[in-house]
Design a protein around this motif. Sequence first.
Motif, mmCIF file in Angstrom:
data_model
loop_
_atom_site.group_PDB
_atom_site.id
_atom_site.type_symbol
_atom_site.label_atom_id
_atom_site.label_comp_id
_atom_site.label_asym_id
_atom_site.label_seq_id
_atom_site.Cartn_x
_atom_site.Cartn_y
_atom_site.Cartn_z
ATOM 1 N N ILE A 66 0.855 -1.181 0.000
ATOM 2 C CA ILE A 66 0.000 0.000 0.000
ATOM 3 C C ILE A 66 0.893 1.233 0.000
ATOM 4 C CG2 ILE A 66 -1.848 1.238 1.188
ATOM 5 C CD1 ILE A 66 -2.626 -1.412 2.498
ATOM 6 N N LEU A 67 0.872 1.978 -1.089
ATOM 7 C CA LEU A 67 1.669 3.191 -1.254
ATOM 8 C C LEU A 67 0.747 4.402 -1.198
ATOM 9 C CD1 LEU A 67 3.878 2.004 -4.258
ATOM 10 C CD2 LEU A 67 4.394 1.811 -1.819
ATOM 11 N N GLY A 68 1.310 5.546 -0.894
ATOM 12 C CA GLY A 68 0.470 6.733 -0.825
ATOM 13 C C GLY A 68 1.258 8.015 -0.782
ATOM 14 N N THR A 69 0.539 9.110 -1.003
ATOM 15 C CA THR A 69 1.096 10.451 -0.913
ATOM 16 C C THR A 69 0.315 11.237 0.126
ATOM 17 O OG1 THR A 69 -0.384 11.360 -2.595
ATOM 18 C CG2 THR A 69 1.663 10.356 -3.368
ATOM 19 N N ASN A 70 0.823 12.424 0.428
ATOM 20 C CA ASN A 70 0.114 13.322 1.326
ATOM 21 C C ASN A 70 -0.858 14.184 0.526
ATOM 22 O OD1 ASN A 70 1.610 12.397 3.525
ATOM 23 N ND2 ASN A 70 3.251 13.860 3.106
ATOM 24 N N TYR A 71 -1.672 14.935 1.249
ATOM 25 C CA TYR A 71 -2.526 15.888 0.575
ATOM 26 C C TYR A 71 -1.661 17.000 -0.006
ATOM 27 C CZ TYR A 71 -6.709 13.835 2.655
ATOM 28 O OH TYR A 71 -7.717 12.981 3.008
ATOM 29 N N LEU A 126 2.874 2.999 2.890
ATOM 30 C CA LEU A 126 1.993 3.178 4.041
ATOM 31 C C LEU A 126 1.837 1.902 4.854
ATOM 32 C CD1 LEU A 126 -0.848 5.279 2.350
ATOM 33 C CD2 LEU A 126 1.165 6.109 3.560
ATOM 34 N N GLY A 127 1.895 0.776 4.206
ATOM 35 C CA GLY A 127 1.710 -0.485 4.906
ATOM 36 C C GLY A 127 1.687 -1.638 3.918
ATOM 37 N N CYS A 128 1.370 -2.809 4.400
ATOM 38 C CA CYS A 128 1.275 -4.003 3.558
ATOM 39 C C CYS A 128 0.146 -4.885 4.092
ATOM 40 C CB CYS A 128 2.604 -4.757 3.516
ATOM 41 S SG CYS A 128 3.233 -5.219 5.145
ATOM 42 N N THR A 153 -1.714 -12.325 8.150
ATOM 43 C CA THR A 153 -1.601 -11.332 9.233
ATOM 44 C C THR A 153 -2.480 -10.118 9.013
ATOM 45 O OG1 THR A 153 0.293 -10.262 8.142
ATOM 46 C CG2 THR A 153 0.758 -12.060 9.680
ATOM 47 N N GLY A 154 -3.015 -9.952 7.829
ATOM 48 C CA GLY A 154 -3.856 -8.797 7.562
ATOM 49 C C GLY A 154 -3.039 -7.556 7.308
ATOM 50 N N LEU A 155 -3.557 -6.397 7.727
ATOM 51 C CA LEU A 155 -2.913 -5.112 7.477
ATOM 52 C C LEU A 155 -1.812 -4.860 8.494
ATOM 53 C CD1 LEU A 155 -2.855 -2.403 5.913
ATOM 54 C CD2 LEU A 155 -4.504 -1.533 7.583
ATOM 55 N N ASN A 156 -0.660 -4.454 7.982
ATOM 56 C CA ASN A 156 0.472 -4.065 8.820
ATOM 57 C C ASN A 156 0.778 -2.611 8.519
ATOM 58 O OD1 ASN A 156 2.693 -3.878 10.438
ATOM 59 N ND2 ASN A 156 4.041 -5.045 9.081
ATOM 60 N N GLN A 206 7.525 5.222 13.539
ATOM 61 C CA GLN A 206 7.185 3.903 13.032
ATOM 62 C C GLN A 206 6.426 4.022 11.715
ATOM 63 O OE1 GLN A 206 5.094 1.478 15.836
ATOM 64 N NE2 GLN A 206 6.638 1.684 17.446
ATOM 65 N N HIS A 207 6.573 2.982 10.913
ATOM 66 C CA HIS A 207 5.887 2.979 9.626
ATOM 67 C C HIS A 207 4.375 3.033 9.835
ATOM 68 C CE1 HIS A 207 6.091 2.547 5.335
ATOM 69 N NE2 HIS A 207 5.164 1.622 5.359
ATOM 70 N N GLY A 208 3.739 4.034 9.220
ATOM 71 C CA GLY A 208 2.314 4.217 9.379
ATOM 72 C C GLY A 208 1.911 4.892 10.672
ATOM 73 N N SER A 209 2.824 5.613 11.321
ATOM 74 C CA SER A 209 2.515 6.257 12.593
ATOM 75 C C SER A 209 1.483 7.365 12.403
ATOM 76 C CB SER A 209 3.788 6.845 13.211
ATOM 77 O OG SER A 209 3.494 7.602 14.362
ATOM 78 N N PRO A 210 0.511 7.473 13.295
ATOM 79 C CA PRO A 210 -0.499 8.529 13.172
ATOM 80 C C PRO A 210 0.013 9.902 13.592
ATOM 81 C CG PRO A 210 -0.906 7.235 15.133
ATOM 82 C CD PRO A 210 0.216 6.560 14.410
#
Length: 919
Positions: free
Chosen positions: A400-405, A416-418, A423-426, A775-779
Amino acid sequence: MEVFPLLLVLSVWWSRTWHSANADSIIHIGAIFDESAKKDDEVFRTAVGDLNQNEEILQTEKITFSVTFVDGNNPFQAVQEACELMNQGILALVSSIGCTSAGSLQSLADAMHIPHLFIQRSTAGTPRSGCGLTRSNRNDDYTLSVRPPVYLNDVILRVVTEYAWQKFIIFYDSEYDIRGIQEFLDKVSQQGMDVALQKVENNINKMITTLFDTMRIEELNRYRDTLRRAILVMNPATAKSFITEVVETNLVAFDCHWIIINEEINDLDVQELVRRSIGRLTIIRQTFPVPQNISQRCFRGNHRISSTLCDPKDPFAQNMEISNLYIYDTVLLLANAFHKKLEDRKWHSMASLSCIRKNSKPWQGGRSMLETIKKGGVSGLTGELEFGENGGNPNVHFEILGTNYGEELGRGVRKLGCWNPVTGLNGSLTDKKLENNMRGVVLRVVTVLEEPFVMVSENVLGKPKKYQGFSIDVLDALSNYLGFNYEIYVAPDHKYGSPQEDGTWNGLVGELVFKRADIGISALTITPDRENVVDFTTRYMDYSVGVLLRRAEKTVDMFACLAPFDLSLWACIAGTVLLVGLLVYLLNWLNPPRLQMGSMTSTTLYNSMWFVYGSFVQQGGEVPYTTLATRMMMGAWWLFALIVISSYTANLAAFLTITRIESSIQSLQDLSKQTDIPYGTVLDSAVYEHVRMKGMNPFERDSMYSQMWRMINRSNGSENNVLESQAGIQKVKYGNYAFVWDAAVLEYVAINDPDCSFYTVGNTVADRGYGIALQHGSPYRDVFSQRILELQQNGDMDILKHKWWPKNGQCDLYSSVDTKQKGGALDIKSFAGVFCILAAGIVLSCFIAMLETWWNKRKGSRVPSKEASSLQNETMTSERRNTWPLRPCLKFGPSTWRSQASSHGLHQSSQLGGPLDDP
C-alpha cells in the motif's frame, strides 16, 4: 471427405505450434498461451533455456517443450490444442489464459490425468476477477492454480474501513468484470456505506465532455463532491488517462483522496500516476520480496536467473507483467519436480494420449507426478511458490503506497503499509487528522548522542539521564504544544541504522522497525532507504556535507613593519635619500650659502646626507641652506617624503590588523583534488553511503565524488575512516587529517573548540534534511510535520538554531588561521621587527662609540691634542702670573704684554677667557 478437415486441422496446428529441438529427451511439457501473451512465450523459453544450462537440477537431461497460442475466449480451440499437445506425450501442461477457457482445460486435465498448472491472465492489465473453478472431487482434480486467489475484495474493504470512508464512488474500465467486487459491495452495503458505480468508457475525453454537457451547475457541483473519495479499478493506462482528464477539467481539488487498486502496477506506473494526480493518492498493488543483497538478486538456491528478468534496471524486467513472473517460477517448479522423480527412480514414461477415442485411458503416472509437484516448492521471482491442499498458491502480499494531501504535481510517494491473508494489514492508514491535544500520551524516544543535537546534560547515579541539544529543544517544543510526554534512551549500538545482510536494520532505525520505540530523533538525515522502512516528518533543518580541518599555525614575521613596501621599493627609497643628499651638497658647493653669525653647521657631504634623512623621517632640524636652488630641491623632497610616509602608515595599519594567510582547501572540490591531507568519514554512515553512491555512479557529471570515494575507500575503507564521529574530530586535532561529516555538527565543534583550532568548508546547497523518524504508518507524522512548519514560519526554529550555532561565536568558522574573533588589538609579534631595528641601532651606536673612543686614545698617545696643549699653556700662564713682579707688569703697556706673552708661548684663546684686555 474426412481427410480434408483432418489435414486442415493439422496445418493450423503446425502453423501455431513451436517445438524444441531435442526430440530424444524424456522431459517434454506443453504450454498454451493467450494470443496477446507474447511476452509469456518469451519468458517461458528463457526459463527453459536457463534450466537446461543448469546441470545441478536435471543433470544430463534437457527439457523439451511445445507452445501454442489460442483465443482466450474460445474454449473449444483451447481444448483442441491441448489434445494435440497430449498426443505428443507431455508430462505437464502450462496455460496462461483467461477464465473463459480455464474451466474447459480443467475438465480435460482431470479426465486425462495430466498435471495442469494454470496461470490466470487478465485482459490488457485489467484487475482480475475470480474464475470460480469447480473442485468437486479432490482426487480427480489435476489443475493447480499458480496465481493466488483474488483478494481485492478483502484488501479494499480493509483499506476503506481504515480510512473511515462513508461515501465514495467506484470507477471501473470496460474490460473489468464488475462481478469481481460483488462481495465487497455486499459488505459495504451492510455497513451502511453510500457507494456509487460508474463505468469508464474507452473514450474518456468524450465521457467527460458529456458530463459537462448534460449536467447542470448544481448537479456538477454535487458530482465534484462525490469525486472527493473514489476507488479506481482499472488498468494503469486507463487510470493515467482518466486522472489527467479530471485534473485538467477541474473536477477534483487538492483535498480529494483516490485509491487505485490493481495487481499489475509497476514502479514506472506509480511514478506516472503520482505525477499526474493532485490531492492524496493511495495505490494498492501486489508485491514480491526482493533480496537486499544486490549480488543475490539473480540467484535462487542453486539456480541462476537470466539478468534480463532479475535486474530492476533492465527495460525488459521493468515492463514485465505478473503472469510473466509466475510462468518462470512454474517452469522452475516443474524442473525441481522432475529432478525429484529422477532421484527417486520413480520415473514414468510420457503419456501419448488421444482425446478422440471414447475408450482412451488416462496417464497412469499422472497422479504420482501431480503429488510430486504439489509437495514440492520453489523460491523464485514471485517469492515462495507452493500449493495447499486445495491446489492453490496461498502466498500473496499487497503493498500500500500513498502520498500526502497537496495541490502540487509530482509529489513523493511512500509506503503506508502491507497486507497479506495471514496477518492482515500491517500499518496505520488513518485518514483523519490528529487533534493538537495529545495529553496523556507517553512516547518512547530512541536517540544517538551527537553534538549539538543530543547531549547528556545530567547523569546522576540512580536517576534517569537528562539530555539537551538542538533536537531535544525541537522535541520539547512539540511536547509543549501537543501536550505529550516522552521517555528517551540511547540506541544500544550507538548507530543511526543501516540494512544488514539478512534484511534487518540495526541502530536507531532498527528500534523503530522492531517497534521498540515510537520516535527516533538525533542528527538523523532523511534518506530513501530509511523511508522504505520508517516514516519521517518534514525536515526541521537542512543538511549538507562539510569538512573539518585544522587551522594553519600563524607564522611570526619579525619584520612585518617592512611588509607595506616590497624590497625594490625600499631600495629605491634608500637610493633616493643618497641621491638627494648628494645633490644638496653639490648645489651648496657650486653656490655657497651665506651662513648667519654664530651658525655651527657646515655644508659638508656628511651634514647634507644627515639633513636629508632627518627631513625624510620627519624629525626637522636646522635649515642652513639659504640658496633658492637648494630650497626648491628641499621643497620637492619634503613633498615626496610626505606622500611616502603617509602611504607607508596607511598600509602598515592594514597589514598589522588583517591576516592574509589563505588555506589551499576552501571547498569540497579543493579537498578532492589534493592528496597531501588524507580524509575520511564514519564507516557505514549516511555520509559514507552518500559518497559511495555518487562516486560509483557512472552517470554522475561531477568527478569530485569519484575522487573522494577513491580516497575514502582505501583499504576497503579501513585506512581513512573511523567508527565514531568523535574519533574523527580527535584525529583532525592531533594529526594531518580532514574529517567529512555533517556540516552542522562540524560547525558546532569549530565554534566551541577552546583553542579555536578548527575551521570548516563545505557545500552551500542542502541536498536533504534532518527529520524525526517514526514507526511505519505512525499517526503522529502529519501533526508533527504541521507543528514543525509552524515553528519555521513564526521564527521559533531560527531562535533554537542561534542558541546552538551563534553568529558571533568566539571562533571564526571559515578562517583557516589560528585567530579568535576579538577586537583589533596588536600583539608583540606585530611589532617585533621594530624593536629589532631599534636594538640593532643601539648595538651599532655602542659599537661605533667604542670604536671612536679607541681611535681617539690611540691618536692621542702619538700627538698631543689641542685640548692637552691648551691646558698645559693655561697652567704655565697661571704660574707665570703668580711669579712675575707686579711692577714690571704695571710698567708695560698692552703691546708690551702681548709681545711678552708671545715670547713666552702664550696665545689668545676663547678657552683661556677670551682676548687679553688691558687692566
